[in-house]
Design a protein around this motif. Structure first.
Motif, PDB file in Angstrom:
ATOM      1  N   ARG A   1       0.841  -1.207   0.000  1.00  0.00           N
ATOM      2  CA  ARG A   1       0.000   0.000   0.000  1.00  0.00           C
ATOM      3  C   ARG A   1       0.875   1.256   0.000  1.00  0.00           C
ATOM      4  NH1 ARG A   1      -3.259  -3.331   3.390  1.00  0.00           N
ATOM      5  NH2 ARG A   1      -2.276  -2.534   5.272  1.00  0.00           N
ATOM      6  N   ARG A   2       1.942   1.243   0.784  1.00  0.00           N
ATOM      7  CA  ARG A   2       2.858   2.389   0.849  1.00  0.00           C
ATOM      8  C   ARG A   2       3.522   2.598  -0.515  1.00  0.00           C
ATOM      9  NH1 ARG A   2       6.531   0.727   4.556  1.00  0.00           N
ATOM     10  NH2 ARG A   2       4.927   0.848   6.137  1.00  0.00           N
ATOM     11  N   ALA A   3       3.928   1.505  -1.154  1.00  0.00           N
ATOM     12  CA  ALA A   3       4.581   1.611  -2.465  1.00  0.00           C
ATOM     13  C   ALA A   3       3.614   2.174  -3.505  1.00  0.00           C
ATOM     14  CB  ALA A   3       5.100   0.246  -2.901  1.00  0.00           C
TER      15      ALA A   3
ATOM     16  N   GLN B   1       3.311   5.868  -2.930  1.00  0.00           N
ATOM     17  CA  GLN B   1       4.523   6.556  -3.389  1.00  0.00           C
ATOM     18  C   GLN B   1       4.583   6.581  -4.917  1.00  0.00           C
ATOM     19  OE1 GLN B   1       7.639   4.475  -1.306  1.00  0.00           O
ATOM     20  NE2 GLN B   1       7.509   5.805   0.479  1.00  0.00           N
ATOM     21  N   GLU B   2       4.083   5.535  -5.546  1.00  0.00           N
ATOM     22  CA  GLU B   2       4.061   5.496  -7.009  1.00  0.00           C
ATOM     23  C   GLU B   2       3.156   6.603  -7.553  1.00  0.00           C
ATOM     24  OE1 GLU B   2       2.450   2.307 -10.220  1.00  0.00           O
ATOM     25  OE2 GLU B   2       3.794   1.516  -8.691  1.00  0.00           O
ATOM     26  N   THR B   3       2.017   6.800  -6.898  1.00  0.00           N
ATOM     27  CA  THR B   3       1.100   7.864  -7.294  1.00  0.00           C
ATOM     28  C   THR B   3       1.770   9.225  -7.100  1.00  0.00           C
ATOM     29  OG1 THR B   3      -0.801   6.512  -6.677  1.00  0.00           O
ATOM     30  CG2 THR B   3      -1.170   8.886  -6.845  1.00  0.00           C
TER      31      THR B   3
ATOM     32  N   GLY C   1       4.328   9.832  -9.745  1.00  0.00           N
ATOM     33  CA  GLY C   1       3.692  10.245 -10.999  1.00  0.00           C
ATOM     34  C   GLY C   1       3.365  11.731 -10.985  1.00  0.00           C
ATOM     35  N   GLY C   2       2.863  12.220  -9.855  1.00  0.00           N
ATOM     36  CA  GLY C   2       2.571  13.647  -9.724  1.00  0.00           C
ATOM     37  C   GLY C   2       3.830  14.488  -9.828  1.00  0.00           C
ATOM     38  N   LEU C   3       4.903  14.012  -9.184  1.00  0.00           N
ATOM     39  CA  LEU C   3       6.170  14.742  -9.255  1.00  0.00           C
ATOM     40  C   LEU C   3       6.729  14.745 -10.672  1.00  0.00           C
ATOM     41  CD1 LEU C   3       7.884  13.545  -5.944  1.00  0.00           C
ATOM     42  CD2 LEU C   3       6.971  15.818  -6.448  1.00  0.00           C
ATOM     43  N   ARG C   4       6.560  13.628 -11.367  1.00  0.00           N
ATOM     44  CA  ARG C   4       7.017  13.573 -12.766  1.00  0.00           C
ATOM     45  C   ARG C   4       6.247  14.577 -13.621  1.00  0.00           C
ATOM     46  NH1 ARG C   4       7.507   7.216 -12.858  1.00  0.00           N
ATOM     47  NH2 ARG C   4       9.703   7.016 -12.336  1.00  0.00           N
ATOM     48  N   SER C   5       4.945  14.681 -13.372  1.00  0.00           N
ATOM     49  CA  SER C   5       4.137  15.657 -14.110  1.00  0.00           C
ATOM     50  C   SER C   5       4.615  17.073 -13.826  1.00  0.00           C
ATOM     51  CB  SER C   5       2.662  15.536 -13.729  1.00  0.00           C
ATOM     52  OG  SER C   5       2.149  14.296 -14.141  1.00  0.00           O
TER      53      SER C   5
ATOM     54  N   THR D   1      16.367  20.918 -12.311  1.00  0.00           N
ATOM     55  CA  THR D   1      17.497  20.012 -12.071  1.00  0.00           C
ATOM     56  C   THR D   1      17.446  19.451 -10.654  1.00  0.00           C
ATOM     57  OG1 THR D   1      18.825  21.287 -13.624  1.00  0.00           O
ATOM     58  CG2 THR D   1      20.014  19.856 -12.093  1.00  0.00           C
ATOM     59  N   GLU D   2      17.118  20.305  -9.678  1.00  0.00           N
ATOM     60  CA  GLU D   2      17.012  19.855  -8.284  1.00  0.00           C
ATOM     61  C   GLU D   2      15.906  18.815  -8.138  1.00  0.00           C
ATOM     62  OE1 GLU D   2      18.781  20.278  -5.415  1.00  0.00           O
ATOM     63  OE2 GLU D   2      20.217  21.108  -6.823  1.00  0.00           O
ATOM     64  N   MET D   3      14.762  19.060  -8.800  1.00  0.00           N
ATOM     65  CA  MET D   3      13.660  18.097  -8.728  1.00  0.00           C
ATOM     66  C   MET D   3      14.083  16.767  -9.348  1.00  0.00           C
ATOM     67  SD  MET D   3      10.315  20.425  -9.625  1.00  0.00           S
ATOM     68  CE  MET D   3       9.181  19.048  -9.552  1.00  0.00           C
ATOM     69  N   ALA D   4      14.796  16.833 -10.445  1.00  0.00           N
ATOM     70  CA  ALA D   4      15.251  15.605 -11.103  1.00  0.00           C
ATOM     71  C   ALA D   4      16.223  14.842 -10.201  1.00  0.00           C
ATOM     72  CB  ALA D   4      15.914  15.936 -12.438  1.00  0.00           C
ATOM     73  N   ARG D   5      17.118  15.568  -9.535  1.00  0.00           N
ATOM     74  CA  ARG D   5      18.077  14.913  -8.626  1.00  0.00           C
ATOM     75  C   ARG D   5      17.394  14.262  -7.440  1.00  0.00           C
ATOM     76  NH1 ARG D   5      21.884  19.803  -8.354  1.00  0.00           N
ATOM     77  NH2 ARG D   5      22.968  19.613 -10.318  1.00  0.00           N
ATOM     78  N   SER D   6      16.382  14.940  -6.888  1.00  0.00           N
ATOM     79  CA  SER D   6      15.733  14.415  -5.695  1.00  0.00           C
ATOM     80  C   SER D   6      14.820  13.238  -6.012  1.00  0.00           C
ATOM     81  CB  SER D   6      14.960  15.517  -4.994  1.00  0.00           C
ATOM     82  OG  SER D   6      13.879  15.961  -5.774  1.00  0.00           O
ATOM     83  N   ASN D   7      14.499  13.042  -7.275  1.00  0.00           N
ATOM     84  CA  ASN D   7      13.646  11.895  -7.634  1.00  0.00           C
ATOM     85  C   ASN D   7      14.512  10.928  -8.367  1.00  0.00           C
ATOM     86  OD1 ASN D   7      11.229  12.847  -6.566  1.00  0.00           O
ATOM     87  ND2 ASN D   7      11.010  14.240  -8.277  1.00  0.00           N
TER      88      ASN D   7
END
Length: 122
Positions: free
Chosen positions: A42-44, A47-49, A52-56, A116-122
């Motif tokens: 459930r946690r995974a 986090q996957e959802t 996906g939001g962070l990728r958007s 770039t920071e967002m990409a590094r943190s994900n």
């Protein structure tokens, strides 16, 4: 005789009870492990959802950065053209345009850095 058979039966019943108790303990442990595994699943999924939001958001930030960079370059080019066509002293309008282009370039750089920071943190 009968007493020996009864004694054997009692020993067997005792063994069966002990086996049942051991099996119940094993079942309880397995149920605990299964519950922990289900929580992890459930946690995974959550986090996957979120991922996906962070990728958007990252995609949008990249698009915004590209747009801002193109706008900054366009403004810079138009200012360069205006400065080349202008007399030796820059007019107030040219100074304003130059400042506007520099602001757009800084905004573009900031958005790129954030992306770039967002990409590094994900």
């Amino acid at each position: 005789g009968i007493a020996a058979k009864r004694s054997d039966d009692q020993r067997r019943v005792g063994k069966y009870r002990k086996t049942v108790q051991q099996q119940e303990l094993i079942i309880q442990k397995l149920e605990g492990l299964l519950e922990a595994a289900m929580k992890d699943v459930r946690r995974a999924k959550a986090q996957e959802t979120e991922l996906g939001g962070l990728r958007s958001q990252l995609d949008k930030a990249q698009a915004d950065a590209t747009t801002a960079k193109a706008e900054a370059e366009r403004q810079r080019d138009s200012i360069k053209d205006a400065v080349q066509d202008a007399p030796a002293f820059a007019s107030e309008e040219q100074v304003k345009l130059l400042m506007r282009a520099e602001r757009a370039e800084r905004r573009s750089a900031a958005i790129e850095e954030e992306m770039t920071e967002m990409a590094r943190s994900n």
